[in-house]
Design a protein around this motif. Structure first.
Motif, PDB file in Angstrom:
ATOM      1  N   GLN A  57       0.857  -1.125  -0.195  1.00 21.35           N
ATOM      2  CA  GLN A  57       0.138   0.046  -0.007  1.00 21.35           C
ATOM      3  C   GLN A  57       0.713   1.358   0.325  1.00 21.35           C
ATOM      4  OE1 GLN A  57      -3.166   0.055  -0.176  1.00 21.35           O
ATOM      5  NE2 GLN A  57      -3.386  -1.880  -0.339  1.00 21.35           N
ATOM      6  N   GLY A  58       0.353   2.186  -0.572  1.00 21.19           N
ATOM      7  CA  GLY A  58       1.050   3.539  -0.514  1.00 21.19           C
ATOM      8  C   GLY A  58       1.848   3.746  -1.864  1.00 21.19           C
ATOM      9  N   TRP A  59       2.661   4.874  -2.004  1.00 21.75           N
ATOM     10  CA  TRP A  59       3.485   5.236  -3.219  1.00 21.75           C
ATOM     11  C   TRP A  59       5.077   5.048  -2.921  1.00 21.75           C
ATOM     12  CZ3 TRP A  59      -0.688   7.512  -0.960  1.00 21.75           C
ATOM     13  CH2 TRP A  59      -2.054   7.579  -1.717  1.00 21.75           C
ATOM     14  N   LEU A  60       5.530   4.548  -3.701  1.00 17.24           N
ATOM     15  CA  LEU A  60       7.172   4.430  -3.929  1.00 17.24           C
ATOM     16  C   LEU A  60       7.727   5.661  -4.319  1.00 17.24           C
ATOM     17  CD1 LEU A  60       9.277   2.654  -3.582  1.00 17.24           C
ATOM     18  CD2 LEU A  60       9.233   2.054  -6.037  1.00 17.24           C
ATOM     19  N   LYS A  61       8.576   6.364  -3.633  1.00 20.28           N
ATOM     20  CA  LYS A  61       9.041   7.499  -3.815  1.00 20.28           C
ATOM     21  C   LYS A  61      10.472   7.521  -4.335  1.00 20.28           C
ATOM     22  CE  LYS A  61       5.544  10.144  -3.108  1.00 20.28           C
ATOM     23  NZ  LYS A  61       4.846  10.684  -4.118  1.00 20.28           N
ATOM     24  N   ALA A  62      11.392   6.591  -3.971  1.00 11.86           N
ATOM     25  CA  ALA A  62      12.956   6.586  -4.054  1.00 11.86           C
ATOM     26  C   ALA A  62      13.428   5.435  -3.835  1.00 11.86           C
ATOM     27  CB  ALA A  62      13.456   7.732  -3.144  1.00 11.86           C
ATOM     28  N   VAL A  63      14.300   4.814  -4.495  1.00 13.05           N
ATOM     29  CA  VAL A  63      15.066   3.475  -4.134  1.00 13.05           C
ATOM     30  C   VAL A  63      16.524   3.608  -4.135  1.00 13.05           C
ATOM     31  CG1 VAL A  63      13.091   2.172  -5.055  1.00 13.05           C
ATOM     32  CG2 VAL A  63      14.857   2.642  -6.567  1.00 13.05           C
ATOM     33  N   ALA A  64      17.227   2.719  -3.530  1.00 15.15           N
ATOM     34  CA  ALA A  64      18.809   2.642  -3.802  1.00 15.15           C
ATOM     35  C   ALA A  64      18.974   1.113  -3.449  1.00 15.15           C
ATOM     36  CB  ALA A  64      19.403   3.530  -2.349  1.00 15.15           C
ATOM     37  N   LEU A  65      19.622   0.486  -4.507  1.00 12.43           N
ATOM     38  CA  LEU A  65      20.337  -0.773  -4.357  1.00 12.43           C
ATOM     39  C   LEU A  65      21.565  -0.977  -3.621  1.00 12.43           C
ATOM     40  CD1 LEU A  65      19.532  -3.646  -5.596  1.00 12.43           C
ATOM     41  CD2 LEU A  65      20.796  -3.125  -7.435  1.00 12.43           C
ATOM     42  N   SER A  66      21.395  -2.055  -2.947  1.00 10.30           N
ATOM     43  CA  SER A  66      22.649  -2.482  -1.919  1.00 10.30           C
ATOM     44  C   SER A  66      23.839  -2.679  -2.910  1.00 10.30           C
ATOM     45  CB  SER A  66      22.356  -3.313  -0.972  1.00 10.30           C
ATOM     46  OG  SER A  66      22.171  -4.521  -1.366  1.00 10.30           O
ATOM     47  N   PRO A  67      25.137  -2.527  -2.731  1.00 12.83           N
ATOM     48  CA  PRO A  67      26.244  -3.035  -3.260  1.00 12.83           C
ATOM     49  C   PRO A  67      26.368  -4.365  -4.033  1.00 12.83           C
ATOM     50  CG  PRO A  67      26.920  -1.590  -1.557  1.00 12.83           C
ATOM     51  CD  PRO A  67      25.643  -1.956  -1.097  1.00 12.83           C
ATOM     52  N   ASP A  68      25.793  -5.243  -2.905  1.00 10.75           N
ATOM     53  CA  ASP A  68      25.680  -6.738  -3.418  1.00 10.75           C
ATOM     54  C   ASP A  68      24.556  -6.887  -4.099  1.00 10.75           C
ATOM     55  OD1 ASP A  68      23.766  -6.810  -1.548  1.00 10.75           O
ATOM     56  OD2 ASP A  68      25.179  -7.963  -0.032  1.00 10.75           O
ATOM     57  N   ALA A  69      23.455  -5.984  -4.373  1.00  8.82           N
ATOM     58  CA  ALA A  69      22.294  -6.239  -5.060  1.00  8.82           C
ATOM     59  C   ALA A  69      21.371  -7.214  -4.373  1.00  8.82           C
ATOM     60  CB  ALA A  69      22.582  -6.763  -6.643  1.00  8.82           C
ATOM     61  N   LYS A  70      21.528  -7.479  -3.114  1.00 11.14           N
ATOM     62  CA  LYS A  70      20.449  -8.159  -2.109  1.00 11.14           C
ATOM     63  C   LYS A  70      19.324  -7.567  -1.535  1.00 11.14           C
ATOM     64  CE  LYS A  70      24.122 -11.887  -1.669  1.00 11.14           C
ATOM     65  NZ  LYS A  70      24.862 -12.735  -0.646  1.00 11.14           N
ATOM     66  N   GLN A  71      19.683  -6.286  -1.270  1.00 16.27           N
ATOM     67  CA  GLN A  71      18.580  -5.368  -0.769  1.00 16.27           C
ATOM     68  C   GLN A  71      18.341  -4.183  -1.559  1.00 16.27           C
ATOM     69  OE1 GLN A  71      19.291  -5.737   3.855  1.00 16.27           O
ATOM     70  NE2 GLN A  71      21.384  -5.367   2.921  1.00 16.27           N
ATOM     71  N   ILE A  72      17.142  -3.824  -1.339  1.00 17.60           N
ATOM     72  CA  ILE A  72      16.660  -2.592  -2.028  1.00 17.60           C
ATOM     73  C   ILE A  72      16.083  -1.654  -0.714  1.00 17.60           C
ATOM     74  CG2 ILE A  72      15.176  -1.325  -3.546  1.00 17.60           C
ATOM     75  CD1 ILE A  72      14.856  -4.130  -5.008  1.00 17.60           C
ATOM     76  N   ALA A  73      16.682  -0.431  -0.343  1.00 13.84           N
ATOM     77  CA  ALA A  73      16.322   0.699   0.395  1.00 13.84           C
ATOM     78  C   ALA A  73      15.152   1.436  -0.364  1.00 13.84           C
ATOM     79  CB  ALA A  73      17.099   1.326   0.888  1.00 13.84           C
ATOM     80  N   CYS A  74      13.980   1.525   0.257  1.00 10.86           N
ATOM     81  CA  CYS A  74      12.909   2.300  -0.399  1.00 10.86           C
ATOM     82  C   CYS A  74      12.036   3.339   0.487  1.00 10.86           C
ATOM     83  CB  CYS A  74      11.791   1.333  -1.039  1.00 10.86           C
ATOM     84  SG  CYS A  74      12.400  -0.234  -1.900  1.00 10.86           S
ATOM     85  N   ALA A  75      11.792   4.341  -0.141  1.00 13.87           N
ATOM     86  CA  ALA A  75      11.054   5.456   0.663  1.00 13.87           C
ATOM     87  C   ALA A  75       9.669   5.338   0.244  1.00 13.87           C
ATOM     88  CB  ALA A  75      11.405   6.953   0.275  1.00 13.87           C
ATOM     89  N   TRP A  76       8.680   4.984   1.175  1.00 12.84           N
ATOM     90  CA  TRP A  76       7.248   4.945   0.696  1.00 12.84           C
ATOM     91  C   TRP A  76       6.397   5.807   1.581  1.00 12.84           C
ATOM     92  CZ3 TRP A  76       4.969   0.857  -2.078  1.00 12.84           C
ATOM     93  CH2 TRP A  76       5.889  -0.279  -2.476  1.00 12.84           C
ATOM     94  N   ASN A  77       5.430   6.371   0.672  1.00 13.51           N
ATOM     95  CA  ASN A  77       4.542   7.444   1.255  1.00 13.51           C
ATOM     96  C   ASN A  77       3.249   6.648   1.507  1.00 13.51           C
ATOM     97  OD1 ASN A  77       2.367   9.154   1.026  1.00 13.51           O
ATOM     98  ND2 ASN A  77       3.264  10.635  -0.226  1.00 13.51           N
TER      99      ASN A  77
END
Length: 90
Positions: free
Chosen positions: A21-41
């Motif tokens: 639920q909500g809206w995705l605003k920004a993402v950053a992929l970890s150096p090993d590509a195993k995790q994604i950090a996301c800003a959600w509204n």
């Protein structure tokens, strides 16, 4: 509802779709590509932003930070070892 879709870089085939639920605003992929950090509204009237971390392999999502009303967060970069996320909060 917002979805993050992970595609195969060679074929464009969908490998995984993660929705919330909500809206995705920004993402950053970890150096090993195993995790994604996301800003959600999240929220309709009383808007809050959350920092969520998604495990790419399993698709699990964890909220690691929830801001006050209208306090915005944006992931900028991961640490080289993938244990910390640099964020902008305003």
């Amino acid at each position: 509802m917002t979805a993050i879709t992970i595609l195969d870089g060679g074929t464009g085939r969908e490998l995984k779709r993660i929705t919330s639920q909500g809206w995705l605003k920004a993402v950053a992929l970890s150096p090993d590509a195993k995790q994604i950090a996301c800003a959600w509204n999240v929220g309709d009237i009383d808007i809050h932003y959350e920092l969520r971390v998604i495990q790419v392999s399993g698709g699990s999502m964890q909220t690691v930070w929830r801001g006050a009303t209208r306090e915005y967060i944006s992931p900028a970069a991961w640490s080289p070892d993938g244990t910390s996320v640099l964020v902008r909060i305003n």
